[in-house]
Design a protein around this motif. Structure first.
Motif, mmCIF file in Angstrom:
data_model
loop_
_atom_site.group_PDB
_atom_site.id
_atom_site.type_symbol
_atom_site.label_atom_id
_atom_site.label_comp_id
_atom_site.label_asym_id
_atom_site.label_seq_id
_atom_site.Cartn_x
_atom_site.Cartn_y
_atom_site.Cartn_z
ATOM 1 N N GLU A 1 0.844 -1.196 0.113
ATOM 2 C CA GLU A 1 0.051 -0.125 -0.164
ATOM 3 C C GLU A 1 0.894 1.264 -0.173
ATOM 4 O O GLU A 1 0.431 2.316 -0.944
ATOM 5 N N LYS A 2 1.995 1.261 0.855
ATOM 6 C CA LYS A 2 2.895 2.626 0.872
ATOM 7 C C LYS A 2 3.589 2.624 -0.703
ATOM 8 O O LYS A 2 3.677 3.659 -0.973
ATOM 9 N N CYS A 3 3.976 1.411 -1.077
ATOM 10 C CA CYS A 3 4.672 1.552 -2.397
ATOM 11 C C CYS A 3 3.586 1.940 -3.495
ATOM 12 O O CYS A 3 4.054 3.031 -4.366
ATOM 13 N N LEU A 4 2.457 1.627 -3.435
ATOM 14 C CA LEU A 4 1.472 2.193 -4.431
ATOM 15 C C LEU A 4 1.071 3.703 -3.958
ATOM 16 O O LEU A 4 1.103 4.527 -4.957
ATOM 17 N N LEU A 5 1.022 3.928 -3.038
ATOM 18 C CA LEU A 5 0.722 5.464 -2.667
ATOM 19 C C LEU A 5 1.789 6.304 -3.023
ATOM 20 O O LEU A 5 1.659 7.340 -3.768
ATOM 21 N N VAL A 6 2.905 5.895 -2.792
ATOM 22 C CA VAL A 6 4.219 6.951 -3.240
ATOM 23 C C VAL A 6 4.403 6.770 -4.737
ATOM 24 O O VAL A 6 4.670 7.883 -5.283
ATOM 25 N N ALA A 7 4.042 5.571 -5.360
ATOM 26 C CA ALA A 7 4.308 5.743 -6.908
ATOM 27 C C ALA A 7 3.071 6.579 -7.411
ATOM 28 O O ALA A 7 3.367 7.491 -8.505
ATOM 29 N N LEU B 1 3.079 14.155 -9.206
ATOM 30 C CA LEU B 1 4.235 15.263 -9.197
ATOM 31 C C LEU B 1 4.934 15.237 -10.515
ATOM 32 O O LEU B 1 5.484 16.462 -10.784
ATOM 33 N N ASP B 2 5.338 14.464 -10.983
ATOM 34 C CA ASP B 2 6.175 14.121 -12.191
ATOM 35 C C ASP B 2 5.417 13.438 -13.398
ATOM 36 O O ASP B 2 5.521 12.256 -13.570
ATOM 37 N N PRO B 3 4.419 14.161 -14.239
ATOM 38 C CA PRO B 3 3.606 13.216 -15.079
ATOM 39 C C PRO B 3 4.307 13.121 -16.625
ATOM 40 O O PRO B 3 3.879 13.003 -17.657
ATOM 41 N N SER B 4 5.782 13.422 -16.590
ATOM 42 C CA SER B 4 6.383 13.676 -17.646
ATOM 43 C C SER B 4 6.735 12.378 -18.270
ATOM 44 O O SER B 4 6.757 12.104 -19.606
ATOM 45 N N ASP B 5 6.304 11.130 -17.732
ATOM 46 C CA ASP B 5 6.417 9.653 -18.103
ATOM 47 C C ASP B 5 5.362 9.387 -19.093
ATOM 48 O O ASP B 5 5.807 8.694 -20.197
ATOM 49 N N PRO C 1 3.867 19.781 -11.518
ATOM 50 C CA PRO C 1 3.215 21.016 -10.876
ATOM 51 C C PRO C 1 3.960 20.938 -9.661
ATOM 52 O O PRO C 1 4.759 20.172 -9.085
ATOM 53 N N PHE C 2 3.885 22.269 -9.219
ATOM 54 C CA PHE C 2 4.427 22.465 -7.842
ATOM 55 C C PHE C 2 3.553 22.436 -6.729
ATOM 56 O O PHE C 2 2.758 23.469 -6.540
ATOM 57 N N VAL C 3 3.418 21.496 -5.929
ATOM 58 C CA VAL C 3 2.503 21.330 -4.996
ATOM 59 C C VAL C 3 3.036 21.114 -3.523
ATOM 60 O O VAL C 3 4.238 20.368 -3.272
ATOM 61 N N PRO D 1 9.262 14.833 -6.775
ATOM 62 C CA PRO D 1 9.344 13.323 -6.512
ATOM 63 C C PRO D 1 10.399 12.826 -5.641
ATOM 64 O O PRO D 1 10.059 11.965 -5.043
ATOM 65 N N GLN D 2 11.375 13.568 -5.579
ATOM 66 C CA GLN D 2 12.434 12.838 -4.770
ATOM 67 C C GLN D 2 12.011 12.891 -3.049
ATOM 68 O O GLN D 2 12.575 12.039 -2.421
ATOM 69 N N ASN D 3 11.555 14.157 -2.871
ATOM 70 C CA ASN D 3 10.865 14.188 -1.387
ATOM 71 C C ASN D 3 10.053 13.003 -1.121
ATOM 72 O O ASN D 3 9.983 12.461 -0.229
ATOM 73 N N VAL D 4 9.207 12.577 -2.217
ATOM 74 C CA VAL D 4 8.285 11.563 -1.846
ATOM 75 C C VAL D 4 8.670 10.262 -1.972
ATOM 76 O O VAL D 4 8.231 9.542 -1.126
#
Length: 365
Positions: free
Chosen positions: A116-122, A128-132, A139-141, A146-149
């Motif tokens: 659950e934690k892995c899915l939530l972080v992903a 935060l980084d939809p470039s993929d 976006p700036f939230v 992404p590194q902070n998350v």
């Protein structure tokens, strides 16, 4: 080649009696009837030539090949996306089942918490980084990156343990879903053994493919029947309109022909009826006269009539005599007229004086 193709089409037009049906079958989406093809042979020839380069949907061979290639690429991309989506949803369902059960062994609880934690972080990293997946800017939230998350990911040891145990649990979860789907598809298989259910479950995809193929075939058959029904309805309506026009023509012609005879017979009938009414009136008058006048009254009326006629004759003679005298008097002129008026006045005075003398004498006596 074009001249040869046109020549072949012309030969087919002359030889094949069912060519019109073949043309209509080659272009089911074209709203054309057999009468249209019969009345326009050049247009029919054009459709025969086009049928060699186009399919039933109106696509050319090259365009159809490109379309098939694009569809294959789309199907490949769709399968890849579905594979990822099914895996992601299955993991989310496993997490939901864990929240519903609330009681589970410690090892599974640790596995589900780590997953659950892995899915939530992903999910947060993707937000935060939809470039993929898109060309949008990150976006700036709250100043997060992404590194902070990613720093909130569980320990590598727990993630490694989760990855090793996840395939087994995922397989068990998918097996349960397949058995549920099998029970829904064939409820009578619910009471059978697990081994038999497993065997039938391995053939479930083939059965579903057959059902899908059958449904698509029925859909195509319904489409063809709908087009056939539409074409037959148009033909029926056109034939019905022709019949109505023919019936109207027959009615008008028949009415015009018999109208004169009808008018003549109606006139004869009215004349006969009028004569009958007149005869009836005469009979009624005679009956009234017979009821009103007796033989004695008729003889008296005859005598009265004879007397009146004789008096009328005498009056006419007196009138004639007076007219002769008057005409003779008129011949004397205006002087005689003055004398006649003076004479009339004197006679009137004499008459008045005689009456006064008579009255005076009567009063005196």
């Amino acid at each position: 080649y074009r001249k040869m193709t046109e020549k072949t089409a012309v030969n087919m037009l002359g030889e094949s009696d069912s060519l019109h049906q073949q043309v209509l079958a080659s272009f089911p989406l074209c709203d054309v009837t057999e009468d249209d093809l019969t009345q326009n042979p050049q247009f029919c020839k054009l459709l025969v030539i086009l049928a060699k380069h186009m399919d039933r949907t109106g696509l050319t061979a090259s365009l159809k090949a490109e379309l098939e290639k694009a569809e294959q690429n789309l199907q490949s991309q769709r399968r890849q996306w579905l594979h990822t989506e099914v895996l992601h949803r299955s993991l989310q369902e496993m997490i939901q089942d864990r929240h519903v059960r609330k009681t589970e062994p410690p090892d599974q609880s640790m596995l589900h918490e780590t997953m659950e934690k892995c899915l939530l972080v992903a999910e947060c990293v993707r937000q935060l980084d939809p470039s993929d997946t898109t060309n949008q800017e990150p976006p700036f939230v709250l100043g997060l990156t992404p590194q902070n998350v990613k720093e909130l990911m569980p320990a590598d040891k727990d993630v490694q343990r989760m990855r090793q145990a996840l395939p087994k649990h995922l397989e068990k979860h998918l097996r349960e879903k397949c058995l549920t789907l099998l029970s829904y598809y064939q409820p009578e298989w619910e009471s059978e053994s697990e081994g038999l259910k497993t065997v039938k479950m391995s053939h479930l995809s083939g059965l579903l493919d057959k059902e899908k193929t059958r449904a698509e075939s029925l859909r195509g058959t319904c489409q063809e029947n709908r087009l056939l029904l539409q074409r037959q309805t148009q033909l029926y309506i056109s034939e019905l309109i022709k019949c109505i026009q023919l019936l109207q023509t027959l009615i008008l012609d028949h009415r015009l022909k018999i109208q004169t005879d009808l008018d003549g017979k109606k006139l004869d009938y009215l004349e006969g009826k009028c004569q009958l009414v007149l005869q009836k009136l005469k009979a009624e008058m005679v009956e009234v006269q017979l009821d009103t006048y007796t033989p004695d009254s008729i003889s008296a009326h005859r005598k009265i009539r004879e007397k009146l006629e004789s008096e009328l004759k005498a009056c006419r003679a007196d009138k004639q005599t007076a007219e002769l005298k008057l005409s003779s008097f008129e011949m004397l002129g205006e002087e005689f007229k003055a004398l006649a008026e003076e004479y009339c006045r004197l006679r009137s005075e004499i008459k008045t004086k005689n009456w006064a003398l008579k009255e005076f004498t009567h009063v005196k006596n």
